[in-house]
Motif scaffolding. Structure first.
Motif, mmCIF file in Angstrom:
data_model
loop_
_atom_site.group_PDB
_atom_site.id
_atom_site.type_symbol
_atom_site.label_atom_id
_atom_site.label_comp_id
_atom_site.label_asym_id
_atom_site.label_seq_id
_atom_site.Cartn_x
_atom_site.Cartn_y
_atom_site.Cartn_z
ATOM 1 N N GLN A 23 0.868 -1.185 0.000
ATOM 2 C CA GLN A 23 0.000 0.000 0.000
ATOM 3 C C GLN A 23 0.898 1.225 0.000
ATOM 4 O OE1 GLN A 23 -2.575 0.543 3.474
ATOM 5 N NE2 GLN A 23 -4.146 1.469 2.188
ATOM 6 N N PHE A 27 2.128 -5.606 3.361
ATOM 7 C CA PHE A 27 1.309 -6.437 4.230
ATOM 8 C C PHE A 27 1.400 -7.898 3.818
ATOM 9 C CE2 PHE A 27 -0.653 -3.195 6.648
ATOM 10 C CZ PHE A 27 -0.939 -2.132 5.810
ATOM 11 N N GLY A 87 -1.379 -9.023 8.584
ATOM 12 C CA GLY A 87 -0.501 -8.502 9.611
ATOM 13 C C GLY A 87 -0.553 -6.983 9.640
ATOM 14 N N ASP A 88 0.193 -6.385 10.548
ATOM 15 C CA ASP A 88 0.193 -4.924 10.692
ATOM 16 C C ASP A 88 1.157 -4.236 9.737
ATOM 17 O OD1 ASP A 88 -0.529 -4.767 14.259
ATOM 18 O OD2 ASP A 88 -1.845 -4.647 12.503
ATOM 19 N N ARG A 132 6.703 -1.018 7.186
ATOM 20 C CA ARG A 132 6.841 0.226 6.410
ATOM 21 C C ARG A 132 8.250 0.264 5.847
ATOM 22 N NH1 ARG A 132 7.361 6.055 7.973
ATOM 23 N NH2 ARG A 132 7.455 5.401 10.148
#
Lengths: 112, 113
Positions: free
Chosen positions: B37, B91, B105-106, B109
């Protein structure tokens, strides 16, 4: 075509309001429809998972799928400040482990 | 409740360097995915993995990308020579059976300098 369209908002409502979130899609082959909630800097969290047309209710959340109109909705009743997040719709073609296609997400703020 | 865990939470890498993003899917899940993302954009599919092989990949997943399940618990995404445009949240997701939803998952980055 596999596009999923979602109004990005932002949407701001008072606490206790009913929230309506929507997605449209162009590919009539989509069969599985999901709603995810995403808090800032977190991963998508599954809220609702539905197959084909119809309604599904889970607590304050109701998911609707209208395959004839290629339109899905998520309703949140009695909205709470903790519902403030980005809501993502997602859909897939089949149940054979295919990828999910996501909307852009709608940012929701529930004001106390 | 079982969850998908990803490490590191933030990775800063120089352009041209290799990076490996790690994921531990939910135990007993059989399907594994990577998505990314870019800030302000949609979650985009990269690759799916089932039965120890890639089952589907997107146009984004070019020769610079690879995935591996080196043991019974980890699932990794490798980017061989990172580019500035690889900067995004990555992700990992897993799914138990084909008729179930994916759990995410979180994210990691990834910042490319």
């Amino acid at each position: 075509q596999k596009e999923v369209e979602q109004d990005p908002g932002p949407l701001s409502v008072p606490e206790g309001a009913i929230v309506s979130l929507n997605c449209t899609y162009s590919n009539s082959a989509f069969q599985y429809f999901m709603w995810y909630r995403q808090y800032s800097r977190k991963g998508p969290e599954l809220l609702m998972y539905t197959y084909s047309s119809g309604n599904k209710e889970d607590g304050r959340f109701t998911a609707q799928v209208d395959k004839s109109s290629k339109y899905i909705s998520l309703f949140i009743r009695d909205s709470q400040p903790s519902d403030s997040a980005t809501y993502l719709c997602a859909m897939s073609l089949s149940n054979t482990g295919n990828q999910f296609y996501f909307g852009t997400g709608t940012s929701l703020t529930v004001i106390p | 409740e079982p969850e998908v865990t990803q490490t590191p939470s933030h990775q800063v890498t120089q352009m041209g360097q290799e990076v490996i993003l790690r994921c531990v899917p939910i135990s007993n899940h059989l399907y594994f995915y990577w998505y990314r993302q870019i800030l302000g954009q949609k979650v985009e599919f990269l690759v799916s993995f089932y039965n120890n092989e890639i089952s589907e990949k997107s146009e984004i997943f070019d020769d610079q990308f690879s995935v591996e399940r080196p043991d019974g618990s980890n699932f990794t995404l490798k980017i061989r020579s990172t580019k500035l445009e690889d900067s995004a949240m990555y992700f990992c997701a897993s799914m138990g059976t084909a008729s179930q939803p994916q759990h995410f998952g979180d994210g990691t980055r990834l910042s490319i300098l």
